[in-house]
Design an enzyme around this catalytic site. Structure first.
Site, PDB file in Angstrom:
ATOM      1  CG  ASN A   1       0.789  -2.734  -4.918  1.00  0.00           C
ATOM      2  OD1 ASN A   1       1.553  -3.043  -4.006  1.00  0.00           O
ATOM      3  ND2 ASN A   1       0.678  -3.444  -6.037  1.00  0.00           N
TER       4      ASN A   1
ATOM      5  CE  LYS B   1       3.049  -2.279  -8.565  1.00  0.00           C
ATOM      6  NZ  LYS B   1       3.091  -2.498 -10.003  1.00  0.00           N
TER       7      LYS B   1
ATOM      8  CG  HIS C   1      -0.477  -7.140  -8.123  1.00  0.00           C
ATOM      9  ND1 HIS C   1       0.526  -7.219  -9.068  1.00  0.00           N
ATOM     10  CD2 HIS C   1      -0.877  -5.844  -8.110  1.00  0.00           C
ATOM     11  CE1 HIS C   1       0.725  -6.008  -9.590  1.00  0.00           C
ATOM     12  NE2 HIS C   1      -0.126  -5.167  -9.026  1.00  0.00           N
TER      13      HIS C   1
ATOM     14  CD  GLU D   1       3.890  -6.064 -10.099  1.00  0.00           C
ATOM     15  OE1 GLU D   1       4.053  -5.928  -8.872  1.00  0.00           O
ATOM     16  OE2 GLU D   1       3.720  -5.093 -10.869  1.00  0.00           O
TER      17      GLU D   1
ATOM     18  CD  GLU E   1      -3.824  -3.513 -10.566  1.00  0.00           C
ATOM     19  OE1 GLU E   1      -3.501  -2.358 -10.299  1.00  0.00           O
ATOM     20  OE2 GLU E   1      -3.176  -4.503 -10.185  1.00  0.00           O
TER      21      GLU E   1
ATOM     22  N   GLY F   1       2.606  -0.348 -14.712  1.00  0.00           N
ATOM     23  CA  GLY F   1       3.990   0.118 -14.684  1.00  0.00           C
ATOM     24  C   GLY F   1       4.561   0.467 -16.049  1.00  0.00           C
TER      25      GLY F   1
ATOM     26  CB  SER G   1      -0.075   3.542 -16.361  1.00  0.00           C
ATOM     27  OG  SER G   1       0.968   2.613 -16.589  1.00  0.00           O
TER      28      SER G   1
END
Ligand code: PGA
Length: 255
Positions: free
Chosen positions: A10, A12, A96, A98, A168, A174, A211
């Site tokens: 991904n 991003k 996702h 985010e 996730e 991250g 991560s």
């Protein structure tokens, strides 16, 4: 359980059109033959065609980072499933964290996006995961169940073979803090049990994300409940991405 590992990058909001093209070229020249691993990449929508110019005909599969539920219309800033497909995508991430956190997406709209992707022949990768507060207060399973319930409503038995789930944990994305092997194992087992309780004939497929890097990936992928990984940061560093692919290639498939 898939017949191959699945490694999804991904990107991003990284690698615009020019950089996407050169990354794809470098990846293509650096990748060895892949027999045990499906390698999928989700560039930013604006870079998709550029990556596709380089990667079409290669074993690397491209996808979107998100997909809208309508084919076209007054939805400023969104991407139609048909447009994604035309640009060379074969899958799309949906839900996702985010998107959920910064753009207010709900599990109901995630479910609509999932259905639209399926209708267009795209594989949806449905992302779910709890925040740190939810894990600490023992709410992980309830949160995952709530995130999946509306999605299950939209996924028929036949379509279930084409759905991928990605666990996730928000606190691991991250941050450099990967979930422990026992957390991954027990949470994936819970997700697989939820999937099975829905009565789908096809077994659930669950990726881990958060991560993932070349140091931790081998032991995560060796867990039998893990079908692969959804990778952010390490997917846009060519050396790390190639190492992850090599690790998947060397990990036995039975998990
Ligand atoms: P990360 O991101 O690998 O950088 O933690 C994973 C993701 O957001 O899918």
């Amino acid at each position: 359980m898939r017949s191959k590992h699945l490694l999804v990058g991904n990107w991003k909001m990284n690698l615009g059109p020019t950089q996407a093209r050169s990354f794809a070229e470098a990846l293509l020249s650096g990748i060895q033959s892949v027999t045990r691993t499906d390698v999928w990449i989700a560039p930013p929508a604006i870079s998709l065609c550029h990556a596709a110019d380089v990667l079409s005909g290669s074993p690397i599969v491209l996808g979107g980072q998100n997909v809208h539920w309508a084919t076209n219309g007054a939805f400023t800033g969104e991407t139609s499933p048909a447009f994604l497909r035309e640009a060379g995508a074969r899958f799309s991430l949906v839900g996702h964290s985010e998107r959920r956190i910064y753009f207010g997406e709900t599990s109901d709209t995630v479910a609509q996006r999932t259905k639209a992707a399926l209708n267009e022949g795209l594989t949806p990768i449905v992302c779910i995961g709890e925040t740190e507060g939810e894990r600490v207060s023992g709410k992980t399973e309830r949160v995952l169940e709530e995130q999946l319930a509306p999605v299950f409503e939209q996924v028929s038995n036949d379509d279930s073979a084409r759905v991928v789930l990605a666990y996730e944990p928000v606190w691991a994305i991250g941050t450099g803090r990967v979930a422990s092997l026992s957390e991954i194992q027990s949470t994936h087992a819970f997700i697989l049990a939820l999937w099975a309780s829905r009565g789908y004939q096809h077994e659930g497929v669950v990726l881990y994300g958060g991560s993932v890097n070349p140091q931790n990936f081998g032991s995560i992928l060796a867990l039998k409940e893990v079908d692969g990984a959804l990778v952010g940061g390490a997917s846009i560093k060519l050396d790390q991405w190639l190492q992850l692919i090599a690790i998947a290639e060397h990990t036995p498939l039975a998990g």
